[in-house]
Design an enzyme around this catalytic site. Sequence first.
Site, PDB file in Angstrom:
ATOM      1  N   SER A 112      40.945 -46.664  34.799  1.00 22.62           N
ATOM      2  CA  SER A 112      42.042 -46.826  33.865  1.00 22.62           C
ATOM      3  C   SER A 112      42.581 -45.476  33.444  1.00 22.62           C
ATOM      4  O   SER A 112      41.938 -44.444  33.638  1.00 22.62           O
ATOM      5  CB  SER A 112      41.543 -47.571  32.630  1.00 22.62           C
ATOM      6  OG  SER A 112      40.594 -46.750  31.971  1.00 22.62           O
ATOM      7  N   LYS A 113      43.757 -45.528  32.848  1.00 17.63           N
ATOM      8  CA  LYS A 113      44.435 -44.313  32.400  1.00 17.63           C
ATOM      9  C   LYS A 113      43.618 -43.532  31.391  1.00 17.63           C
ATOM     10  O   LYS A 113      43.809 -42.344  31.202  1.00 17.63           O
ATOM     11  CB  LYS A 113      45.770 -44.688  31.753  1.00 17.63           C
ATOM     12  CG  LYS A 113      46.808 -45.092  32.746  1.00 17.63           C
ATOM     13  CD  LYS A 113      48.134 -45.225  32.048  1.00 17.63           C
ATOM     14  CE  LYS A 113      49.102 -45.965  32.941  1.00 17.63           C
ATOM     15  NZ  LYS A 113      50.067 -46.740  32.257  1.00 17.63           N
ATOM     16  N   ARG A 114      42.724 -44.253  30.731  1.00 14.50           N
ATOM     17  CA  ARG A 114      41.956 -43.620  29.672  1.00 14.50           C
ATOM     18  C   ARG A 114      41.132 -42.444  30.232  1.00 14.50           C
ATOM     19  O   ARG A 114      40.927 -41.441  29.573  1.00 14.50           O
ATOM     20  CB  ARG A 114      41.033 -44.665  29.039  1.00 14.50           C
ATOM     21  CG  ARG A 114      40.415 -44.293  27.727  1.00 14.50           C
ATOM     22  CD  ARG A 114      40.097 -45.559  26.939  1.00 14.50           C
ATOM     23  NE  ARG A 114      39.201 -46.445  27.671  1.00 14.50           N
ATOM     24  CZ  ARG A 114      37.882 -46.364  27.640  1.00 14.50           C
ATOM     25  NH1 ARG A 114      37.300 -45.426  26.915  1.00 14.50           N
ATOM     26  NH2 ARG A 114      37.141 -47.210  28.309  1.00 14.50           N
TER      27      ARG A 114
END
Length: 519
Positions: free
Chosen positions: A279-281
């Site tokens: 994920s972008k996280r």
Amino acid sequence: MELSAVKTVAPSLATEPALAPAEEDEKVRVRIAPSPTGPLHIGTARTALFNWLFARQQGGKFILRIEDTDKERSEKQYEQMIFDGLSWLGFDWDEGPTLNTDGTIGPDKGAFGPYRQSERTAIYRKYIQELLEKGEAYYCYCTKEDIEAQRQAMLEAGLPPRYSGHCRNLTPPPDRKPEVIRFKIPEIKVEFTDMIHGKASFDAALLGDQVIAKDLDTPLYNFAVVVDDALMRITHVIRGDDHFSNTPKQILVQRALGFPTPQYAHLPLILNPDRSKMSKRFSDVALANYRERGYLPDAIVNFLGLLGWHPKDDHEIFDRAFAVANFDIARVQKTGAIFNEEKLDWLNREHMKAMPIGELAALVKPFFAKAGIETAAAEVLDDGNGSMFERAVALQLARAKTLAEIAESARFLFVMPSYEPKLLCWKDSAPNDAQDALRDAQQALTELDQAGFSSREALMNALAPATDARGRGAVLWPLRVSLSGQSASPDPMEIMQVLGKTESLRRIASAIAALGSMG
Ligand code: GLU
């Protein structure tokens, strides 16, 4: 299903009933089928790589198909990103929409087009109609609310929710428009052998009748993909594990249409370091961001290749040719592949270091421009020791992980930063001491010829009398600051080797002047 004997031109929609056979020697035809609904994802790039490797290794064809059936979410800019990204990585495709030399999208190439689903509506319509006529599919009139009520009722009865089959044998209500078209899922076990996961078995009874189209002209993914894979003669479907549960649905549609079932290989999901889904996280998920941040396509390809696979001897740094020769789809791991940006940084450095400096410098050039650093003069400035520009890139290569970092950290070599004259003073020494030390250095370096500036040894020898008399730090600290304007930088000899005699002496002179003005 009638098979025409020869492959001729792209099938015209009107005469398209036959499955044109692939050429005899095309044992392998694989495809990457991205949806242009967002920037090209790093996971799609990995899937593209594994397909491309397999095709190149097997002497097969690699096909690019744009899955833009989702009209609301598909955008041309994302399609462009697919083309740009795949060609940047060097995954040349044999069939599909092409790219013109100026980067704009060109016409299709290949005999099985069109290669954009939005241009294949008439083809899908024909096969939807075929299923309806055969009684394998039916119009469904259930509204969203009906479906929700059915779902609730099943949950309350302790059953796994699925479509109830309400409209399966319904006489079409004359006053209502159908909501969707559903495919009849038989209550059987669907089995297939995945090239990575081995034997898989699904209980189709749990699925319930699946929606294959909103209407005759609006097919959904699980239907369009079956028609395309068959008509495009796809032999192996290599895609992400997130599609594993779609496979039995697609196999059932294939059977209903009399299509062959390709071989399947589902690649492990890409995971964050904490094993959650990528994920972008944790990292950039868009390929274009890595390009922008200054990663080499060769390093990305190497890194993607290690996401789920590795060569037998654990050889970690490799190029495309090595991967083509050594890739083994049967050895792709079953479990999630961890996306580790530190590993990518390391690979990027290794690939940068392995490049001829001229090539690397050419790739860094746009990053200097982006950072607002003017390099034109340095590119032509050659004192017989390579261009000053290339020397600057070579020096900062030791300190940078990406092309962008090379440009950023080399800034001081092109633009002298302003600095506090106080920074020139070694420890607690007075400005006068720094000034005297710099004067000694200035004199010694003035006497050294131009060629001496390309030799670390010659520079050290020239400075030796001063450093012997005053101590290394007392001379080399102010000298380094006068050349870099920074408290941390490469050592003065390295900097002078890049700057050359004229610029080095100019910087030293202005430091002496700055110390003089401190009073
Ligand atoms: N359009 C689908 C995706 O982007 C393709 C899946 C497949 O390869 O079948 O995930």
